[in-house]
Design an enzyme around this catalytic site. Structure first.
Site, PDB file in Angstrom:
ATOM      1  N   LYS A   1      -0.856   4.888   4.439  1.00 29.40           N
ATOM      2  CA  LYS A   1      -1.740   3.931   5.108  1.00 29.40           C
ATOM      3  C   LYS A   1      -1.243   3.678   6.518  1.00 29.40           C
ATOM      4  O   LYS A   1      -0.083   3.314   6.729  1.00 29.40           O
ATOM      5  CB  LYS A   1      -1.835   2.632   4.323  1.00 29.40           C
TER       6      LYS A   1
ATOM      7  N   HIS B   1       0.831  -1.199   0.000  1.00 27.72           N
ATOM      8  CA  HIS B   1       0.000   0.000   0.000  1.00 27.72           C
ATOM      9  C   HIS B   1       0.867   1.251   0.000  1.00 27.72           C
ATOM     10  O   HIS B   1       2.065   1.186   0.245  1.00 27.72           O
ATOM     11  CB  HIS B   1      -0.937   0.019   1.211  1.00 27.72           C
TER      12      HIS B   1
END
Length: 232
Positions: A135, A131
């Protein structure tokens, strides 16, 4: 449909654009410092905030009889409390670790493959998720959902992000610039590897799924998931 956006970061802005394109109206754009003023005008709320704000956002919606869709991850220790509150208030609630329509199909493939592989002990299962750097939680909620579906259909008992035990699924959680979300599941033996993978190219899929879920929940009561929305 009038929508309250609880969380107005990059994801919230994409949700807003898609909602407007589909003919809806946004009546609240809540950031970390904003109040809930305008929530009373909403037909539904969509929560894509941060872990520390999720429970407050969801419970406030329940208390005000506003159906709520939440895609925030990293707060799930309080999920049973939100389910109980929803039942007490006779509200409507959908939590999804991932609202992408493609990912929810991927969830079904993952569970089916785990059942197929359950008697093939020569294969060791591991996972990788990648990600963007912003995040906050690791592993991702999507990775946890994938792991839990494997655990239900195998002899694995848990998952770990470091030093996995024999009965734990190793999840390699990586953070790289500009990656919306990539999830892979590996079955590795001495002779071969089976891999299934989902790669998000942008945030559009997550946002569209959240808006579709918001459209679906209007007029309903209870706790639901994306399986219900998609009829899977």
């Amino acid at each position: 449909m009038k929508i309250a956006l609880l969380g107005y970061g990059r994801m919230g802005k994409v949700i807003e654009r898609i909602a407007l394109e589909r003919g809806h109206e946004v009546v609240l754009r809540k950031t970390d410092v904003d109040t809930f003023k305008g929530l009373e005008l909403a037909d539904v709320a969509i929560d894509f905030s941060v872990p520390d704000a999720a429970v407050s956002n969801i419970s406030t919606c329940m208390e005000n009889d506003i159906p709520v869709i939440s895609g925030t991850t990293g707060w799930l220790e309080d999920y049973p409390k939100m389910v109980k509150l929803c039942e007490e208030k006779k509200g409507a609630f959908i939590y999804g670790s991932n609202f992408s329509l493609g990912v929810n199909i991927f969830f079904e493939l993952n569970a089916h493959l785990a059942k197929m592989m359950s008697n093939l002990g020569q294969y060791k299962i591991s996972m990788e998720e990648i990600h963007h750097l912003q995040k906050l939680d690791a592993p991702s909620g999507t990775a946890i959902s994938l792991a839990n579906d494997i655990i239900k259909n195998s002899d694995y008992s848990s998952w770990a992000i470091e030093n996995p035990k024999e009965d734990e699924i190793f999840i390699d959680a990586k953070r790289e610039e500009g990656v919306p979300g990539t999830h892979s599941v590996f079955y590795t033996s001495a002779v071969d590897t089976i891999e299934i993978k989902h790669t998000a190219h942008n945030r559009e899929g997550f946002a569209l799924g959240a808006v579709v879920a918001a459209e679906w929940i209007i007029g309903k009561k209870g706790v639901f998931g994306m399986k219900d929305v998609l009829g899977l």
